[in-house]
Design an enzyme around this catalytic site. Structure first.
Site, PDB file in Angstrom:
ATOM      1  CE  LYS A  26      -3.057   2.393   4.676  1.00 49.13           C
ATOM      2  NZ  LYS A  26      -2.921   1.513   3.505  1.00 49.13           N
ATOM      3  CB  SER A  63      -0.948   0.019   1.203  1.00 46.16           C
ATOM      4  OG  SER A  63      -0.242   0.214   2.412  1.00 46.16           O
TER       5      SER A  63
END
Length: 274
Positions: A93, A39
């Site tokens: 993230k 990701s």
């Protein structure tokens, strides 16, 4: 003749207390995080061990969640580690917005408070498009899938008509991928908005599964990659705690290094954009 026996020396309670204190402080100040998915590629690769500054934003009671002192503010462009309130899973993230920010996504453009994030197209191939983005002094690469691009271009222009038939293939495609190319979000107080650098392979604040992240859920700021450590494989099981291969030592993650750029652009099918 009298023989004096030496007494055995046992670890005292004070020694145990001191050792516990040292370990607790170490665990509360610095840690590392194993990257299990793609990701955050190309910034972070699967099997990277990322060193995390756990007191970057707040100082907590060792081994507990209680915050005893606030330090720096969370900034846009930071890579943060946080725990999901529902599943208790740990995520990593990039911060795109902080409280009060208005985040908009328009295809490959991301805007914060009406201003587009600085972005430069680097290359494009049959599978993906790669950009170099910059937030403040933090520079990184992001990628988008051409498969989603083509499907979205064909359907998003007629979104209302397509969605009028929710059972159609086009409607299901939009329902699944719309947030990856379009949307508007207002970050509530005490929260942040995060996205993965691998924009089409990241479940993040664009989706209800993650949503806005509470600041108190943030466990620290990623500092750098200690190394990429390939795990030992036994059958189909990966033992992450037993690395067997090492590479990419001490890798910077807030600027685009030449090695990472070369790895991204080395495919023959890719067309570099100057």
């Amino acid at each position: 003749m009298t023989t004096t026996k030496k007494k055995k020396k046992f670890i005292s309670l004070s020694d145990i207390a001191l050792l516990t204190l040292i370990i607790s402080i170490k665990v509360s100040l610095i840690d590392w995080y194993y990257i299990p998915s793609s990701s955050m590629e190309p910034t972070l690769q699967i099997s990277d061990r990322v060193v995390v500054d756990k007191d970057a934003y707040s100082l907590r009671v060792p081994l507990l969640e209680t915050i005893i002192m606030q330090n720096e503010d969370i900034e846009r462009g930071d890579i943060v580690i946080f725990k999901d309130a529902g599943t208790k899973n740990i995520f990593i993230k990039r911060v795109i917005g902080t409280e009060g920010d208005v985040i908009e996504m328009n295809f490959h453009k991301v805007l914060v408070n009406g201003v587009e994030i600085e972005s430069k197209l680097l290359l494009s191939n049959a599978d993906s498009t790669t950009y170099r983005e910059r937030i403040g002094n933090k520079e990184y690469l992001v990628s988008y899938s051409k498969n989603i691009d083509s499907g979205m271009i064909e359907t998003i222009q007629n979104r209302d008509r397509v969605l009028s038939n929710p059972d159609s293939i086009e409607a299901k495609f939009i329902s699944k991928h719309y947030q990856q190319r379009a949307g508007k979000w207002v970050v509530p107080k005490g929260s942040i908005f995060v996205m993965g650098d691998n924009r089409d392979n990241s479940i993040d604040s664009r989706f209800a599964q993650v949503g806005y992240v509470k600041e108190e859920a943030v466990k620290g700021r990623a500092s750098f990659v200690l190394a990429n450590m390939k795990p030992l494989k036994v059958g189909n099981t990966e033992l992450n705690i037993i690395p067997v291969g090492f590479s990419d030592f001490n890798k910077e993650i807030y600027s685009v290094d030449p090695i990472t750029l070369a790895q991204v652009t080395e495919s023959k099918e890719e067309t570099p954009i100057e």
